[in-house]
Design an enzyme around this catalytic site. Structure first.
Site, PDB file in Angstrom:
ATOM      1  N   GLU A   1      -6.804   4.453   7.985  1.00  0.00           N
ATOM      2  CA  GLU A   1      -6.555   5.861   7.648  1.00  0.00           C
ATOM      3  C   GLU A   1      -7.746   6.488   6.922  1.00  0.00           C
ATOM      4  OE1 GLU A   1      -2.758   5.416   5.706  1.00  0.00           O
ATOM      5  OE2 GLU A   1      -1.824   4.920   7.618  1.00  0.00           O
TER       6      GLU A   1
ATOM      7  N   GLY B   1       2.802  -1.210   4.282  1.00  0.00           N
ATOM      8  CA  GLY B   1       2.790   0.208   3.949  1.00  0.00           C
ATOM      9  C   GLY B   1       4.199   0.703   3.683  1.00  0.00           C
ATOM     10  N   GLY B   2       4.795   1.353   4.665  1.00  0.00           N
ATOM     11  CA  GLY B   2       6.104   1.995   4.519  1.00  0.00           C
ATOM     12  C   GLY B   2       7.156   1.144   3.813  1.00  0.00           C
TER      13      GLY B   2
ATOM     14  N   GLU C   1      -5.284  -5.375  10.758  1.00  0.00           N
ATOM     15  CA  GLU C   1      -4.331  -4.282  10.926  1.00  0.00           C
ATOM     16  C   GLU C   1      -4.596  -3.562  12.248  1.00  0.00           C
ATOM     17  OE1 GLU C   1      -2.389  -3.119   7.027  1.00  0.00           O
ATOM     18  OE2 GLU C   1      -3.990  -1.697   7.406  1.00  0.00           O
TER      19      GLU C   1
ATOM     20  N   SER D   1       3.480  -2.311  10.329  1.00  0.00           N
ATOM     21  CA  SER D   1       4.927  -2.324  10.502  1.00  0.00           C
ATOM     22  C   SER D   1       5.574  -3.662  10.096  1.00  0.00           C
ATOM     23  CB  SER D   1       5.305  -1.940  11.931  1.00  0.00           C
ATOM     24  OG  SER D   1       4.839  -0.622  12.205  1.00  0.00           O
TER      25      SER D   1
ATOM     26  N   GLY E   1       2.404   2.105  10.768  1.00  0.00           N
ATOM     27  CA  GLY E   1       3.344   3.212  10.591  1.00  0.00           C
ATOM     28  C   GLY E   1       4.062   3.622  11.871  1.00  0.00           C
TER      29      GLY E   1
ATOM     30  N   HIS F   1      -9.507   0.902   5.230  1.00  0.00           N
ATOM     31  CA  HIS F   1      -8.216   1.115   5.902  1.00  0.00           C
ATOM     32  C   HIS F   1      -8.413   2.065   7.076  1.00  0.00           C
ATOM     33  CE1 HIS F   1      -4.098   2.322   6.623  1.00  0.00           C
ATOM     34  NE2 HIS F   1      -3.741   1.223   5.979  1.00  0.00           N
TER      35      HIS F   1
ATOM     36  N   ASN G   1       0.873  -1.177   0.000  1.00  0.00           N
ATOM     37  CA  ASN G   1       0.000   0.000   0.000  1.00  0.00           C
ATOM     38  C   ASN G   1       0.911   1.228   0.000  1.00  0.00           C
ATOM     39  OD1 ASN G   1      -1.817   2.030   0.542  1.00  0.00           O
ATOM     40  ND2 ASN G   1      -2.379   1.295   2.589  1.00  0.00           N
ATOM     41  N   TRP G   2       1.010   1.851  -1.161  1.00  0.00           N
ATOM     42  CA  TRP G   2       1.949   2.977  -1.282  1.00  0.00           C
ATOM     43  C   TRP G   2       1.404   4.267  -0.686  1.00  0.00           C
ATOM     44  CZ3 TRP G   2       3.821   2.353  -7.104  1.00  0.00           C
ATOM     45  CH2 TRP G   2       4.516   1.144  -7.218  1.00  0.00           C
ATOM     46  N   LYS G   3       0.137   4.255  -0.338  1.00  0.00           N
ATOM     47  CA  LYS G   3      -0.515   5.427   0.269  1.00  0.00           C
ATOM     48  C   LYS G   3      -0.306   6.676  -0.608  1.00  0.00           C
ATOM     49  CE  LYS G   3      -0.167   3.141   4.681  1.00  0.00           C
ATOM     50  NZ  LYS G   3      -0.076   3.190   6.127  1.00  0.00           N
TER      51      LYS G   3
END
Ligand code: PGA
Length: 263
Positions: A97, A247-248, A180, A226, A186, A95, A9-11
């Site tokens: 977010e 993600g990151g 999640e 993470s 993150g 998600h 997930n590149w956000k």
């Protein structure tokens, strides 16, 4: 036997040129890994370019969100038929977010609601995705205060019940769920692998009870929060964890390829 799935997930990161460079570098590193389902989820504006670059590859393209109406006066929204047209096969839904107060779920002073995602909007998005035969990656998870209050299972079961209201088992074969924990996203704070496995197992039992065991055994349940190359193997070797939503670490071609290899 469930095939492992790893989704990046590149956000809201990468211009289209950066997305193209990342996907080229990443795809070269995982060229022979067709034993794992791989999905990359760029921002909407980069979907077509990334799809073009991956047209001969087994790497799938996912979107990070969608809107449930087919078309119309919904400024700023992207519908599922538009995603199909762009060559997308997967889509993240619910998600953390996009739920609640974006990214700041637990600080009372943060009151700017960015997305207004609720369990009901998640349900509508799932209906549209499944109608158009896209694979939803449905995110569920508890906040730190819900975990501290011992409400983890209750919160997740409520999210699942509302998100999946009105579906019957046969419609859910292709559903992917991502557990999640919000406090692990993150933050560098990963959920302990045994506990992540327990929660994923709880999700599967809940689905078996609510729908049927055959479908629950097919649905892939990922862990997200993470995930890194250094913890992926431990997490993915748990029997109830069928891969990861990353993600990151998916923004770094080398790191993400190591995570895929760990799966
Ligand atoms: P993270 O994000 O890997 O950066 O914690 C995971 C996610 O938001 O899906």
């Amino acid at each position: 036997m469930r095939t492992k799935l790893v989704a990046g997930n590149w956000k809201m990161n990468n211009t289209t040129a950066q997305a193209a460079a990342l996907v080229k570098s990443f795809s070269e590193r995982v060229v022979s890994r067709n034993d794992v389902d791989i999905v990359v989820c760029p921002a909407f504006v980069s979907l077509c370019r990334v799809k073009e670059l991956l047209k001969d590859s087994y790497i799938h393209i996912g979107a990070q969100d969608c809107f449930w109406e087919e078309s119309g006066a919904f400024t700023g929204k992207v519908s599922v038929p538009m995603l199909v047209d762009a060559g997308v096969s997967h889509c993240i839904v619910g998600h953390s977010e996009t739920r609640g107060k974006f990214g700041k779920l637990e600080t009372p002073e943060s009151t700017i609601p960015y997305f207004h995602e609720t369990d009901e909007t998640v349900n509508l998005k799932l209906k549209s995705l499944l109608f158009h035969a896209l694979v939803p990656i449905l995110c569920v998870g508890e906040t730190a205060s819900e975990r501290d209050a011992g409400k983890t299972d209750e919160i997740i079961q409520s999210q699942l019940s509302k998100a999946l209201a009105g579906f019957d088992s046969a419609e859910l074969y292709f559903l992917v769920i991502a557990y999640e924990p919000v406090w692990a996203i993150g933050t560098g704070q990963t959920c302990d692998s045994a506990e992540a496995n327990r929660v994923c197992g709880m999700i599967r039992s809940f689905l078996a009870q609510k729908f049927d065991k055959e479908v629950a055994d097919e649905i892939r349940i990922l862990y997200g929060g993470s995930v890194k190359a250094s913890n992926a193997k431990e997490l993915f070797s748990q029997p109830e964890i069928d891969g990861g939503l990353v993600g990151g670490a998916s923004l770094d071609a080398e790191e993400f390829s190591k995570i895929v290899i760990a799966a």
